[in-house]
Design an enzyme around this catalytic site. Structure first.
Site, PDB file in Angstrom:
ATOM      1  N   ALA A   1       0.973  -1.292  -0.164  1.00  0.00           N
ATOM      2  CA  ALA A   1       0.112   0.094   0.102  1.00  0.00           C
ATOM      3  C   ALA A   1       0.831   1.426  -0.009  1.00  0.00           C
ATOM      4  O   ALA A   1       0.241   2.255  -0.256  1.00  0.00           O
ATOM      5  CB  ALA A   1      -0.875  -0.100   1.122  1.00  0.00           C
TER       6      ALA A   1
ATOM      7  N   ARG B   1       9.597   8.316  -4.234  1.00  0.00           N
ATOM      8  CA  ARG B   1      10.924   8.508  -4.790  1.00  0.00           C
ATOM      9  C   ARG B   1      11.137   8.136  -6.111  1.00  0.00           C
ATOM     10  O   ARG B   1      12.183   8.083  -6.740  1.00  0.00           O
ATOM     11  CB  ARG B   1      12.291   8.089  -3.683  1.00  0.00           C
ATOM     12  CG  ARG B   1      12.549   9.003  -2.796  1.00  0.00           C
ATOM     13  CD  ARG B   1      13.654   8.412  -1.724  1.00  0.00           C
ATOM     14  NE  ARG B   1      13.407   7.435  -0.856  1.00  0.00           N
ATOM     15  CZ  ARG B   1      14.101   6.609  -0.316  1.00  0.00           C
ATOM     16  NH1 ARG B   1      15.360   6.611  -0.835  1.00  0.00           N
ATOM     17  NH2 ARG B   1      13.561   5.693   0.393  1.00  0.00           N
TER      18      ARG B   1
ATOM     19  N   ASN C   1      15.476  -6.089  11.200  1.00  0.00           N
ATOM     20  CA  ASN C   1      14.316  -6.859  10.775  1.00  0.00           C
ATOM     21  C   ASN C   1      14.211  -6.504   9.456  1.00  0.00           C
ATOM     22  O   ASN C   1      14.202  -5.290   8.814  1.00  0.00           O
ATOM     23  CB  ASN C   1      12.905  -5.971  11.475  1.00  0.00           C
ATOM     24  CG  ASN C   1      11.801  -6.521  10.893  1.00  0.00           C
ATOM     25  OD1 ASN C   1      11.590  -7.638  10.343  1.00  0.00           O
ATOM     26  ND2 ASN C   1      10.777  -5.643  10.969  1.00  0.00           N
TER      27      ASN C   1
ATOM     28  N   LYS D   1       7.552 -13.001 -41.801  1.00  0.00           N
ATOM     29  CA  LYS D   1       6.515 -12.845 -40.920  1.00  0.00           C
ATOM     30  C   LYS D   1       5.440 -13.906 -41.425  1.00  0.00           C
ATOM     31  O   LYS D   1       5.177 -14.166 -42.472  1.00  0.00           O
ATOM     32  CB  LYS D   1       5.811 -11.514 -41.145  1.00  0.00           C
ATOM     33  CG  LYS D   1       4.721 -11.311 -40.065  1.00  0.00           C
ATOM     34  CD  LYS D   1       3.523 -10.411 -40.811  1.00  0.00           C
ATOM     35  CE  LYS D   1       2.743 -11.017 -41.911  1.00  0.00           C
ATOM     36  NZ  LYS D   1       1.765 -10.208 -42.142  1.00  0.00           N
TER      37      LYS D   1
HETATM   38  C1  UD1 Z   1       9.546  -1.540   8.119  1.00  0.00           C
HETATM   39  C2  UD1 Z   1       9.687  -2.322   9.620  1.00  0.00           C
HETATM   40  C3  UD1 Z   1      11.062  -2.225  10.080  1.00  0.00           C
HETATM   41  C4  UD1 Z   1      12.110  -2.898   8.966  1.00  0.00           C
HETATM   42  C5  UD1 Z   1      11.752  -2.436   7.531  1.00  0.00           C
HETATM   43  C6  UD1 Z   1      12.503  -3.056   6.457  1.00  0.00           C
HETATM   44  C7  UD1 Z   1       7.649  -1.832  10.795  1.00  0.00           C
HETATM   45  C8  UD1 Z   1       7.001  -1.063  11.738  1.00  0.00           C
HETATM   46  N1  UD1 Z   1       8.842  -1.524  10.405  1.00  0.00           N
HETATM   47  O1  UD1 Z   1       9.928  -0.230   8.294  1.00  0.00           O
HETATM   48  O2  UD1 Z   1      11.289  -3.054  11.041  1.00  0.00           O
HETATM   49  O3  UD1 Z   1      13.351  -2.867   9.283  1.00  0.00           O
HETATM   50  O4  UD1 Z   1      10.365  -2.313   7.230  1.00  0.00           O
HETATM   51  O5  UD1 Z   1      12.360  -2.608   5.208  1.00  0.00           O
HETATM   52  O6  UD1 Z   1       7.046  -2.667  10.406  1.00  0.00           O
HETATM   53  N2  UD1 Z   1       3.154  -0.669   4.021  1.00  0.00           N
HETATM   54  C9  UD1 Z   1       1.737  -0.645   3.685  1.00  0.00           C
HETATM   55  N3  UD1 Z   1       0.858   0.305   4.441  1.00  0.00           N
HETATM   56  C10 UD1 Z   1       1.202   1.045   5.412  1.00  0.00           C
HETATM   57  C11 UD1 Z   1       2.524   1.024   5.684  1.00  0.00           C
HETATM   58  C12 UD1 Z   1       3.663   0.200   4.976  1.00  0.00           C
HETATM   59  O7  UD1 Z   1       1.208  -1.566   2.938  1.00  0.00           O
HETATM   60  O8  UD1 Z   1       0.342   1.591   6.171  1.00  0.00           O
HETATM   61  C13 UD1 Z   1       4.152  -1.364   3.230  1.00  0.00           C
HETATM   62  C14 UD1 Z   1       5.001  -0.569   2.307  1.00  0.00           C
HETATM   63  O9  UD1 Z   1       4.319  -0.377   1.179  1.00  0.00           O
HETATM   64  C15 UD1 Z   1       6.097  -1.488   2.275  1.00  0.00           C
HETATM   65  C16 UD1 Z   1       6.101  -2.188   3.834  1.00  0.00           C
HETATM   66  O10 UD1 Z   1       4.924  -2.237   4.017  1.00  0.00           O
HETATM   67  O11 UD1 Z   1       6.161  -2.464   1.381  1.00  0.00           O
HETATM   68  C17 UD1 Z   1       7.042  -1.568   4.466  1.00  0.00           C
HETATM   69  O12 UD1 Z   1       6.615  -0.217   4.893  1.00  0.00           O
HETATM   70  P1  UD1 Z   1       7.805   0.906   5.068  1.00  0.00           P
HETATM   71  O13 UD1 Z   1       7.057   2.174   5.446  1.00  0.00           O
HETATM   72  O14 UD1 Z   1       8.825   0.924   4.163  1.00  0.00           O
HETATM   73  O15 UD1 Z   1       8.364   0.502   6.475  1.00  0.00           O
HETATM   74  P2  UD1 Z   1       9.847   1.055   7.258  1.00  0.00           P
HETATM   75  O16 UD1 Z   1       9.267   2.244   8.014  1.00  0.00           O
HETATM   76  O17 UD1 Z   1      10.901   1.014   6.285  1.00  0.00           O
END
Ligand code: UD1
Ligand code: MG
Length: 454
Positions: free
Chosen positions: A8, A13, A164, A346
């Site tokens: 989602a 970027r 993680n 062709k």
């Molecule tokens: C998350 C993890 C973090 C981990 C990192 C790895 C959490 C709170 N943190 O952080 O521990 O080290 O990923 O990359 O889980 N997404 C949704 N809906 C939302 C928010 C996110 O679908 O409301 C999806 C994003 O599209 C993405 C994934 O979840 O594919 C991770 O979201 P992102 O915002 O990148 O999480 P990080 O803050 O990087």
């Protein structure tokens, strides 16, 4: 098992109108790669959580095994998983994947699920620079105690290098219970999926970790630069696999496979070739530099010479195609067929031992065996409204610069004189030609430029 794919997020970027999870690697959307891997694990159902990118995201995929759940607004990874929960069966294990982490392998996920058993498991990696990731916090006995996000971590916790990856397995029933307790009183004001780890520990549920076979499996894509980086990693991995199977790659860093490439024994591929769709190369096939093949089957010992473009084509054994040949959809070549430079084919069948070595267009034609097609020959298959077929029977010789105005048939063993424009059928075994008789005008003088008057 239930798979939940988080897709989602926004992907600002990328600076693109195409939603991030639809950006391609190896010609397939990021999310498509995750889907393929989830399907390898034979999940009961795959729940896709989408939001940013809107309906274009679900519209790009199909399958009875897919369930789409819209998350709006996006309040964090825990909130995202919660949206999928109504669809999930409490008795199953849930595996959470990210739609923008495309290179994760089924083998690694199987290891994670094995580590989880009936409890929780987190896929973790050790990074020299863990900045931005959730840290794995362990107790004095080395057991996982919690995951702390970068922004919430103490300076001491930030020193932890085990992070993680975001990929987590947990039992659905417990996940439902824990997520109901997760709050958003943290630095980002989000509902963190990672908070279930602390809650599991408090519940006495063991939290295991597993690590991927390669760190690159867990890399996410946020920018075009990362997209390109993962493309190269993916292509290098495909190249390694081909070489393990015995394929000779002149330079494994200069091949692009955007689909499935199946090779027999002793196949050799020169630099800068692109393979799209499903391509099968028989034993001993050699592909010259800079060829593009899309949905093709090339018979044993055939050769493609450099700069050839081959699409929806079947070629028999020991053919020679190129340099600079183009075969378009519906091309079927027998054995030992030669197509030379600037020959386009062709929707045509060309039988064994026939040759078109230079500068020709063969469209909507059925060509027999041992036919020789001279340089500059063209099938005029299109009258401006309809396409018509040209039939050339076995052992025909077509002189250079001939136009075959379809529909027309050239009988077995016939010869067409150079420069012929064939508008009616040519009988078997005879010479047919259409050509103004050659004359010489003796004594003729070229006009001379008049001298200007002085
Ligand atoms: C998350 C993890 C973090 C981990 C990192 C790895 C959490 C709170 N943190 O952080 O521990 O080290 O990923 O990359 O889980 N997404 C949704 N809906 C939302 C928010 C996110 O679908 O409301 C999806 C994003 O599209 C993405 C994934 O979840 O594919 C991770 O979201 P992102 O915002 O990148 O999480 P990080 O803050 O990087
Ligand atoms: Mg992230």
């Amino acid at each position: 098992m239930e798979v939940i794919v988080l897709a989602a997020g926004q992907g600002k970027r990328m600076r693109s109108n195409l939603p991030k999870v639809l950006q391609p690697i190896a010609g397939r959307p990021l999310l498509g790669h995750v889907l393929d891997t989830a399907r390898e694990l034979s999940a009961r159902r795959i729940c896709m959580v989408y939001g940013h990118g809107g309906e274009a995201v679900p519209a790009a995929f199909s399958g009875d095994d897919l369930a789409w759940v819209k998350q709006e607004p996006q309040l964090g990874t825990g909130h995202a998983v919660q949206q999928a929960l109504p669809l999930l069966d409490d008795g199953e294990m849930a595996l959470v994947l990210y739609g923008d982490v495309p290179l994760i392998t089924a083998a690694t996920l199987r290891r994670l699920l094995a580590a989880a058993g009936e409890g929780v498991a987190v896929l973790t990696v050790e990074l020299d620079d863990p900045h931005g990731y959730g840290r794995i916090i362990r107790d004095g006995a080395g057991r996982v105690a919690a995951i702390v996000e970068e922004k919430d971590a103490t300076p001491g916790q930030r020193g932890v290098r085990e992070v993680n990856t975001g990929i987590i397995a947990a039992p659905v029933g417990a996940l439902r219970r824990w997520l109901a307790q997760v709050r958003n009183d943290n630095a980002q004001g989000e509902y963190y999926l990672t908070d279930i780890v602390g809650l599991a520990v408090a519940d006495g549920v063991p939290v295991a970790t597993a690590s991927p076979a390669h760190v690159w499996e867990t890399l996410g894509v946020n920018s075009k630069a990362q997209l390109a980086e993962l493309e190269r990693i993916h292509q290098r991995d495909i190249a390694e696999r081909l070489m393990t199977e015995g394929v000779t790659l002149i330079d494994p860093s200069r091949i692009d496979v955007r689909g499935t490439l199946v090779c027999g024994r002793d196949v050799e591929i020169d630099v800068n070739c692109v393979f799209e769709g499903r391509v099968e190369l028989g034993d001993g096939v050699r592909i010259g530099a800079n060829c593009v093949l899309r949905n093709a089957r090339i018979g044993a010992r055939s050769r493609l010479l450099p700069f050839s473009h081959v699409e929806d084509t079947e070629a028999g054994e020991a053919c020679q195609i190129g340099p600079y040949s183009r075969t378009r959809p519906g091309t079927v070549l027998g054995a030992d067929v030669h197509l030379g430079n600037f020959v386009e084919v062709k929707n045509s069948q060309i039988a064994d031992h026939s040759k078109a070595n230079h500068l020709a267009y063969v469209g909507d034609a059925t060509i027999g065996s041992r036919v020789n097609i001279g340089a500059g020959t063209i099938t005029c298959n299109y009258d401006g409204a309809h396409k018509h077929r040209t039939v050339i029977e076995d052992d025909v010789f077509i002189g250079s610069d001939t136009q075959l105005v379809a529909p027309v048939t050239v009988g077995r063993g016939a010869t067409l004189g150079a420069g012929t424009t064939l508008t009616r059928d040519a009988p078997a075994d005879e010479l047919t030609l259409s050509r103004a008789r050659q004359v010489t005008v003796s004594g003729w003088k070229r006009p001379q430029k008049k001298k200007p008057a002085s």
